[in-house]
Design an enzyme around this catalytic site. Sequence first.
Site, short mmCIF file in Angstrom:
data_model
loop_
_atom_site.label_atom_id
_atom_site.label_comp_id
_atom_site.label_asym_id
_atom_site.label_seq_id
_atom_site.Cartn_x
_atom_site.Cartn_y
_atom_site.Cartn_z
N PRO A 3 19.36 34.33 -39.61
CA PRO A 3 19.99 35.13 -41.15
C PRO A 3 18.85 36.27 -41.00
O PRO A 3 17.11 35.35 -41.00
CB PRO A 3 20.28 34.21 -41.82
CG PRO A 3 20.53 33.05 -40.80
CD PRO A 3 20.10 32.97 -39.57
N GLU A 4 18.63 37.37 -41.57
CA GLU A 4 17.89 38.77 -41.98
C GLU A 4 18.30 38.45 -43.26
O GLU A 4 19.02 37.91 -43.79
CB GLU A 4 17.43 39.30 -40.89
CG GLU A 4 16.91 38.83 -39.60
CD GLU A 4 16.58 39.84 -39.07
OE1 GLU A 4 15.57 40.98 -39.36
OE2 GLU A 4 16.72 40.10 -37.52
N ARG A 22 19.14 23.08 -35.47
CA ARG A 22 17.89 23.78 -35.06
C ARG A 22 16.54 22.77 -35.77
O ARG A 22 15.62 23.38 -36.12
CB ARG A 22 16.98 25.00 -34.26
CG ARG A 22 17.63 24.95 -33.00
CD ARG A 22 17.96 26.55 -32.63
NE ARG A 22 16.21 26.59 -32.33
CZ ARG A 22 16.30 27.99 -31.73
NH1 ARG A 22 17.15 28.67 -31.86
NH2 ARG A 22 14.59 28.64 -31.66
N HIS A 28 26.20 18.99 -36.72
CA HIS A 28 25.21 19.24 -36.86
C HIS A 28 24.74 19.50 -38.84
O HIS A 28 24.09 20.34 -39.15
CB HIS A 28 24.31 20.86 -36.14
CG HIS A 28 24.11 20.65 -35.15
ND1 HIS A 28 24.79 21.28 -33.80
CD2 HIS A 28 23.42 19.51 -34.17
CE1 HIS A 28 24.64 20.99 -32.85
NE2 HIS A 28 23.88 20.14 -32.97
#
Length: 273
Positions: free
Chosen positions: A2-3, A111, A92
């Site tokens: 994600p940018e 992560r 997750h």
Amino acid sequence: MPELPEVETVRRSLEPRLLGRSIKQAYIYLPRIIKKPDAESFTRLLAGRTVETVDRRGKYLLIRLAGDYTWVVHLRMTGQLVYSEIKSEHKHLRLTFELDDGNWLNFIDMRTFGSMYLLSDDRLDEINGLKTMGPEPLEDDFIMADFYQRLQGSSRAVKNLLLDQTVVAGLGNIYVDEALFLAGIHPSRGGSSLTEEEAAKLFQAIKEVLQKGIENRGTTFRDYVDGAGAKGKNQHTLNVYGRGGESCSLCGTKLVKFRLGGRGTVFCPDCQK
DNA sequence: TGTGTCACCTGAGCGC
DNA sequence: TGCGCTCAGGTGACAC
């Protein structure tokens, strides 16, 4: 990853779904995602608050709540904030939020680099990344003269400068590689070595790649989805990122991949000087 | 002060 | 088949 375009797409997809909704209850399965305040206070302060606006600053999502509080979310590498009719059972799932309309906002993050804050508006400066953030590249405060001056004042590799959020907000590895390709500039060039003309090309290229990324609803290589769970399409239009060893779309030269500042970097040795 | 490097973290992909 | 290694990258902490 994600940018700016991905976070903006998440913002646009969540805004109509969250405006006017209040958070009934937060369920936290991985407390270290919550940076400020502690997880217990976060849960208590969030409960019952109504969403007033959904904003973005760089890669941060700013969910403004009633009572002058802001819920700040950073997706980092693999974070997903997805509105759903059901509470996710994803492996997750790190946090989930029950809304007053019976729907859920699920935060999934493989992560676990993602982070969240809940602070009163007068304390948002406590988030260092927000406090020191540079200009928004798609807003009027992104000014060519200032950008050129910032490049001229540093010997750092131009790619590392663009990744520095205090120089320009919201750029990450994908869009930096793409902007440098579009501007015809080698990623290792020192910032101060760029001419004014090159800086102007780069200035425009940054705007162009980000606009295109937003129009294509973000780049999905593996994890990124928007607030409705939909993947982006921008990965089909990239010129260099993820294409090391393939042919340049402009000149046919084999694209080179190397590491710069600890990050995978792809460029065309013929088009980028 | 400016710059570079590393840890954090999990899963995919690869070689053996 | 299974093990171990490498790689992916945004950010803050740390070293020089």
